[in-house]
Structure formats: structure tokens, C-alpha cells
Enzyme design. Sequence first.
Site: not given
Length: 277
Positions: A11, A13-15, A18
Amino acid sequence: MSDSDITIYHNPTCGTSRNTLAMLRKSGIEPRIVEYLKTPPTREVLRQLIEQMGVPVRAIIRQKGTPYFELGLDDPSLTNDQLLDAMVAHPILINRPIVITPKGAKLCRPSDVVLDLLATSPHEDFDKEEGSPFLIDKPIGASAEFIEALQAEGLPTDDLDEPAKSFFRYTTLSGSPVGFGGFERYGPDALLRSIVVAPEARGRGIGRNLVLLLSRRAHESGAETAYVLTTDATSFFEAQGFKPISRSDAPASILATRQLVSLCPASATLLARQLTF
């Protein structure tokens, strides 16, 4: 290990997701990336993936930022089939990131645990987006280095060799030592203890990551709730999701530990946190 053997359910948008992808790339791997919110896995693929991870279906459901409670998924009577149906209907409920390599499959929270799935890890330090380095944890015994670190912080050392305890030494990828930590597990309950960050490593978010990684190891061993006892770090642990509790609300196994019985002062604060990732 070829790139085609490695998949990340990602995902962007998920730190944490990432950071996990960044570590794979730092390791020279360009994995197959499945942005599961755009292309969700089928029910059968999801079932097989959870079986490969060897965890309960409920362990892969994300609560934060999802309709978990609105859908009543906190009902313990729900079957695995019902939970799978909910995740297929609402892919945001699938926790992330999930990484698959020839060494296995795992929910990589915190992102440091992706190193468990790699044949080799980089030997150069690598920071996460928030500026804290990836950590490697190695099981240890009551070494002189460990004892000296605890004594320097005024932490108990008299019970290190007793049963039911697991301790770890933490380093960066290059091998630089940054701290220690451990836990005692009693069935579904674990007491986190002996947590020390080396003075020269402080101020970089290492303490937070160390506690997250230690909590994950306690969870992997079978713990569902973590407890911690502290005289001066209540606010730090509250920032990690722990909440102060009365000793009368703690399980008997935790109350019977030497930490609570005799080694720590009665004025120390007891905190607890459900181990969900």
C-alpha cells in the site's frame, strides 16, 4: 533468490509498506509489487497466503483506518470464512505489507522483520523514512556487555538466567550496537523488560523501533498482550500504545514475576498493550 521469487502486497500510502519496499530494493531486489487496494487478491489466494504465513486469519486483519469495528469484526464468534469474506469485500482490511520470498511469507510490521525473509541483508546502515535505522536483533544470554548496560541504567540483573526469558542485542545493518531488550512470556502474556538504548544511539527513534521489534518477537512466541514496568518512561511507552493499568487488573503470572514482586519499586507504573500489528 531471483526477483521473480519475491512479492510484496503493498500500500503506497503506508509508511511501513514503503519502508519495507525500500529495504527490498536496498538489498538489490525489485519485487513483484501487488497494490492490493487496486488489484485485491481473490478469496482463495488470500486464504493460501494466510496459510503460508502460518498465522490465524484474524492476525492479518487491520483495525486502524478500516471499517473493522463498524462491520462488527471484533466479534470473537466470527468464523475464518466470515473474516475472509470481509477482507475480500473490503481489501483495506488486509494488513500490510505482506512479503513472500523463498524463505517464507510474513506480515512485515515493523518493517525490520523483512530481513528475516532475505537470504542476505545489506551491510550498510539504512534509515527508514522517519530517520531511524533498520535494526537487526540477535538472541543473547546474560553476557557481560548486556549486564554492564543494564547496570549503567540502574536496571535489575539478578534474574537474567531464570527460565521463560528471551533477550536480544540490537545493531544497525553495519553491526553498530544500539541497545538491548527482552521479554518474559507466560502463556498469552509477556512482560517486556531490560530495554536499554546505548547513549550514543539516542535521539534517533531507535527506542521506539526497538520496542516495536521486541513486541513483535513476543507476539511471534505466542503473546497476545504485552506489559511493561517503568519508573521514568511512562510517556515514552504511552506513545507506543501502552496504557497504565492497576496492578489488580494484571494477570497473576505477570504479578508473580520477580520484576513486580521485588526487583522494581512499588512506585513503578505498570502499562499494558494488546499486541496487534
